[in-house]
Design a protein around this motif. Sequence first.
Motif, PDB file in Angstrom:
ATOM      1  N   ASN A 271      29.148  58.824  96.996  1.00 30.54           N
ATOM      2  CA  ASN A 271      28.837  58.681  98.421  1.00 30.54           C
ATOM      3  C   ASN A 271      27.330  58.767  98.667  1.00 30.54           C
ATOM      4  N   GLN A 272      26.666  59.636  97.888  1.00 34.52           N
ATOM      5  CA  GLN A 272      25.220  59.811  98.075  1.00 34.52           C
ATOM      6  C   GLN A 272      24.411  58.773  97.310  1.00 34.52           C
ATOM      7  N   GLY A 273      25.089  57.875  96.603  1.00 34.27           N
ATOM      8  CA  GLY A 273      24.378  56.821  95.863  1.00 34.27           C
ATOM      9  C   GLY A 273      23.754  57.312  94.568  1.00 34.27           C
ATOM     10  N   GLU A 274      24.167  58.498  94.116  1.00 34.81           N
ATOM     11  CA  GLU A 274      23.585  58.994  92.866  1.00 34.81           C
ATOM     12  C   GLU A 274      24.221  58.352  91.646  1.00 34.81           C
ATOM     13  N   VAL A 275      25.426  57.848  91.815  1.00 32.16           N
ATOM     14  CA  VAL A 275      26.083  57.061  90.753  1.00 32.16           C
ATOM     15  C   VAL A 275      26.726  55.835  91.424  1.00 32.16           C
ATOM     16  N   ASP A 276      27.060  54.841  90.593  1.00 32.87           N
ATOM     17  CA  ASP A 276      27.731  53.646  91.123  1.00 32.87           C
ATOM     18  C   ASP A 276      29.244  53.745  90.916  1.00 32.87           C
ATOM     19  N   ILE A 277      29.611  54.595  89.962  1.00 32.97           N
ATOM     20  CA  ILE A 277      31.031  54.717  89.615  1.00 32.97           C
ATOM     21  C   ILE A 277      31.367  56.190  89.411  1.00 32.97           C
TER      22      ILE A 277
ATOM     23  N   ASN B 234      32.064  55.594 104.350  1.00 34.90           N
ATOM     24  CA  ASN B 234      31.203  54.727 103.541  1.00 34.90           C
ATOM     25  C   ASN B 234      31.952  53.446 103.171  1.00 34.90           C
ATOM     26  N   ASP B 235      31.559  52.341 103.817  1.00 35.76           N
ATOM     27  CA  ASP B 235      32.241  51.056 103.632  1.00 35.76           C
ATOM     28  C   ASP B 235      32.012  50.428 102.271  1.00 35.76           C
ATOM     29  N   GLU B 236      31.016  50.926 101.565  1.00 38.74           N
ATOM     30  CA  GLU B 236      30.680  50.286 100.285  1.00 38.74           C
ATOM     31  C   GLU B 236      31.564  50.765  99.134  1.00 38.74           C
ATOM     32  N   ILE B 237      32.363  51.793  99.399  1.00 41.93           N
ATOM     33  CA  ILE B 237      33.138  52.379  98.306  1.00 41.93           C
ATOM     34  C   ILE B 237      34.571  51.854  98.277  1.00 41.93           C
ATOM     35  N   GLU B 238      35.063  51.667  97.053  1.00 43.54           N
ATOM     36  CA  GLU B 238      36.463  51.252  96.849  1.00 43.54           C
ATOM     37  C   GLU B 238      37.087  52.167  95.802  1.00 43.54           C
ATOM     38  N   TYR B 239      38.408  52.173  95.772  1.00 39.69           N
ATOM     39  CA  TYR B 239      39.141  52.925  94.740  1.00 39.69           C
ATOM     40  C   TYR B 239      40.136  51.984  94.080  1.00 39.69           C
TER      41      TYR B 239
END
Length: 361
Positions: free
Chosen positions: A228-234, A249-254
């Motif tokens: 969520n904080q952008g410290e990792v991509d996965i 956060n719209d950029e995240i998927e599961y």
Amino acid sequence: MKRLLVFVLLFVLGVAIPVGCAANNSTSTGGANGDAPSVLSIYNWSDYIDESVITDFESQFNATVEYDTFDSNEAMLAKIQQGNPGYDIIVPTGDFVAGMIAEGLLEELDLGNIPNLNNIAERFLDPPFDPGNRYSVPYQWGTIGIGYNTTAAGGEITSWEEIFDAKYAGRVALMEDPRAMLGVILMTLGYDPNTTDPDELKAAKDYLIEHKDVIATFAPDTGEDLLNQGEVDIAVEWNGDVFQVMEENDEIEYVIPEEGTIVWVDNLAIPKDAPNKELAEKFINFVLEPEVSAMISNYIKYGNPNEAALEQKLIDQEDLDNPGIYPPPETFKKLKYANDLGDDTQLYDEVWTELKVAVGK
Ligand code: N2P
């Protein structure tokens, strides 16, 4: 003015004291003087309850809840093994329930005090890790999968293998959980996540060492925050935790990867020597109310085992339609439980320690 203040204070105390006494009597554990405190001490996973459930329980049962969190079964178990420091409720995953029963670390439940167990769907009852639900009742269930940033990934991720692509150098948070993490790598390699074959376990370890450049860290139930904080991509994470951050956060998927994954059921149990077993059983019964159980699932975004909550349409439709929370049958076929391996659990712990040394994170 001062007098008025004193009066108000006395009035408040005057009311508060009898209420406190009533609570003590009603929640007595039957000790010699019958004055056990109306305090319930809960030790749960982090991000794993709707806090209104706690406040509702406190007012309905004249109780005070003390709440503490853990980030892995291993941490919870280690604490209880040293002697229960005063918890009344703990939330172990199925395979750990089995081990804790074997070690004598759980109190047997008086199911007569938990009539709401009837609300639980049949497929979650009488589990192999606790035949007859003598020591535990289902709380929530879920999967381990891949939380990812869609922009960074440049599209959809569908397999475990993809997250080890060199393009993610230093951008992947794996999970600080030997059984879950080695389990999904074993599945990726075509092995059983419950294997005790040292060669297969070594292959899983070698796979991770070979791809160590992508590993940013082994996160203890915090991968979703790093994502969520952008410290990792996965982030390899428990599904609900990822869905919780997806709300903001719209950029995240599961995704549950195509190779399949580990599925688990977490359970409410009472640790040995719990100070307030009677109140603990009241809490368990309360959580199994359809409304309460649904409130929890709707908030933490995990799977709900409460048939009555489903039948009464109390679970958010959006969650029921989410294949990451309620996987369709074709996905479900690819899910495996981690079983209690008894002393062989050590094989996983040893491989894990070697892996961590080799990866250096
Ligand atoms: C909640 C973790 C879910 C429990 N943060 C995994 N068994």
